[in-house]
Scaffold this motif. Structure first.
Motif, mmCIF file in Angstrom:
data_model
loop_
_atom_site.group_PDB
_atom_site.id
_atom_site.type_symbol
_atom_site.label_atom_id
_atom_site.label_comp_id
_atom_site.label_asym_id
_atom_site.label_seq_id
_atom_site.Cartn_x
_atom_site.Cartn_y
_atom_site.Cartn_z
ATOM 1 N N ILE A 1 -14.371 57.073 30.191
ATOM 2 C CA ILE A 1 -13.709 55.787 30.383
ATOM 3 C C ILE A 1 -13.927 55.267 31.802
ATOM 4 O O ILE A 1 -14.072 54.054 32.016
ATOM 5 C CB ILE A 1 -12.208 55.890 30.067
ATOM 6 N N LYS B 1 -17.375 53.818 31.815
ATOM 7 C CA LYS B 1 -17.374 52.556 31.083
ATOM 8 C C LYS B 1 -16.711 51.445 31.900
ATOM 9 O O LYS B 1 -17.182 50.300 31.902
ATOM 10 C CB LYS B 1 -16.653 52.729 29.749
ATOM 11 N N THR B 2 -15.638 51.767 32.603
ATOM 12 C CA THR B 2 -14.957 50.776 33.441
ATOM 13 C C THR B 2 -15.848 50.307 34.575
ATOM 14 O O THR B 2 -15.913 49.102 34.876
ATOM 15 C CB THR B 2 -13.655 51.372 34.004
ATOM 16 N N ASP C 1 -9.870 48.509 28.737
ATOM 17 C CA ASP C 1 -10.499 49.752 29.202
ATOM 18 C C ASP C 1 -9.855 50.240 30.484
ATOM 19 O O ASP C 1 -9.630 51.452 30.659
ATOM 20 C CB ASP C 1 -11.997 49.528 29.424
ATOM 21 N N TYR D 1 -11.007 49.136 18.427
ATOM 22 C CA TYR D 1 -12.335 48.640 18.778
ATOM 23 C C TYR D 1 -13.254 48.593 17.563
ATOM 24 O O TYR D 1 -14.101 47.700 17.449
ATOM 25 C CB TYR D 1 -12.967 49.531 19.854
ATOM 26 N N TYR E 1 -14.731 53.649 20.762
ATOM 27 C CA TYR E 1 -14.214 53.307 22.079
ATOM 28 C C TYR E 1 -15.324 53.280 23.131
ATOM 29 O O TYR E 1 -15.139 52.725 24.227
ATOM 30 C CB TYR E 1 -13.093 54.271 22.493
ATOM 31 N N ASN F 1 -18.526 47.759 24.033
ATOM 32 C CA ASN F 1 -18.594 47.636 25.477
ATOM 33 C C ASN F 1 -19.115 46.258 25.860
ATOM 34 O O ASN F 1 -19.631 45.509 25.025
ATOM 35 C CB ASN F 1 -19.475 48.741 26.072
#
Length: 338
Positions: A32, A35-36, A66, A105, A272, A276
């Motif tokens: 995560i 991804k952030t 996110d 998601y 998840y 994106n």
């Protein structure tokens, strides 16, 4: 002696289970976090424009969700066991929250793509003339409604609730939902690109050989050669299609290859991760090109008001350039770019 051995085995099993949960928590935190950071990078790299659209606001909302998930995972991983507002949070809630987000998601691709396409179609045809503030409020309301509706469906659906019960949450595997919507969306886009390229591959090859890269106002753009009569033929879908393909693949070709590899290898990516911002911007460019192609007869060359893509410059596809001695021209003055 037997009872003592049984207790030792039970303690070792619980300790092994706890270590596995800690490993899962660390892995989820790193995923995560990555991804952030990718969300921040994509939002920072996008073209800054005053034009607002549904997809742009939804990407910002996805980045916020996110970030919220990252904060929750960080707090639970740090405190491990605490009470907040009368609710006890433990390390097991890391898996639970991520599973809920994964289901949420996984149900979003179809409605988001449909609403984004409708938004672009209405803006291009100028059927909606809302003031700027009203339009922003409308986008905000629609996005909040989508998130609440999908989350409510996830929490109330019996099949999903069964997969979120204590048996799955307290297991060491912590399974995640793989979205079938994302699979079919990627499959459809790749197939449409493949068919479009096959139907106009000769025009694409010819145009690629003739296209040049130049600069206008310190921005790299594509220079498409036009004949003297091309300005009267811009409504032709056959002429427009190869230009759209070149502009799209020129920006998103690595991402197209990635989608093809995922489909061929049948890689199962948790929802998840798969939902994106790079994927949304990729879909966004595909939708804009689709709207252009279906509505090419509505495009005006003199006063062209096109939806602005955060990454692809589509305007060079529509404005004919008749510049004499282009090789000696440093900055084409006929090019208008956002």
């Amino acid at each position: 002696m037997t009872a003592l051995s049984s207790k030792n085995c039970s303690f070792q099993y619980q300790e092994h289970q706890t270590n596995q949960f800690l490993d899962v928590s660390c892995l989820l935190f790193l995923i995560i976090l990555g991804k952030t950071l990718l969300n921040i990078l994509m939002l920072g790299m996008r073209r800054k424009t005053t034009y607002q659209n549904f997809m742009e606001y939804f990407c910002i909302s996805l980045a916020f969700i996110d970030l919220l998930l990252l904060v929750n995972i960080s707090l639970i991983s740090y405190f491990r066991d605490f009470v907040f507002l009368g609710i006890r949070f433990t390390k097991y809630h890391i898996c639970l929250f991520t599973q809920i987000i994964s289901f949420t998601y996984g149900l979003l691709p179809y409605p988001v793509v449909l609403l984004a396409y409708i938004d672009y179609y209405l803006n291009l045809s100028k059927t909606t003339m809302f003031p700027c503030k009203c339009q922003k409020f409308f986008y905000f309301f629609i996005i909040i409604f989508i998130w609440i509706s999908v989350l409510a469906y996830v929490l109330r659906d019996p099949a999903i609730y069964q997969s979120l019960n204590a048996q799955n949450v307290y297991s060491c595997q912590c399974p995640f939902y793989v979205s079938i919507q994302s699979y079919w969306l990627s499959f459809s886009m790749v197939m449409i690109l493949f068919i479009a390229f096959l139907t106009s591959w000769s025009e694409v090859v010819t145009l690629v050989r003739a296209v040049r890269v130049t600069s206008y106002m310190n921005v790299a753009i594509l220079y498409f050669p036009f004949s003297s009569q091309s300005s009267y033929m811009m409504s032709s879908k056959k002429i427009l299609l190869p230009k759209l393909i070149i502009c799209f693949l020129g920006t998103w070709f690595p991402f197209v290859l990635l989608q093809i590899l995922i489909l061929l290898l049948k890689v199962q990516i948790p929802a998840y991760i798969e939902m994106n911002i790079p994927l949304l911007y990729f879909v966004n460019s595909f939708l804009i090109a689709t709207v252009y192609w279906f509505n090419c007869h509505k495009l005006s060359l003199k006063d062209i008001a096109l939806p602005v893509d955060p990454f692809v410059s589509w305007k060079c596809c529509f404005i004919p350039l008749t510049i004499h001695n282009f090789e000696h021209t440093e900055k084409p003055i006929s090019i208008i770019i956002y």
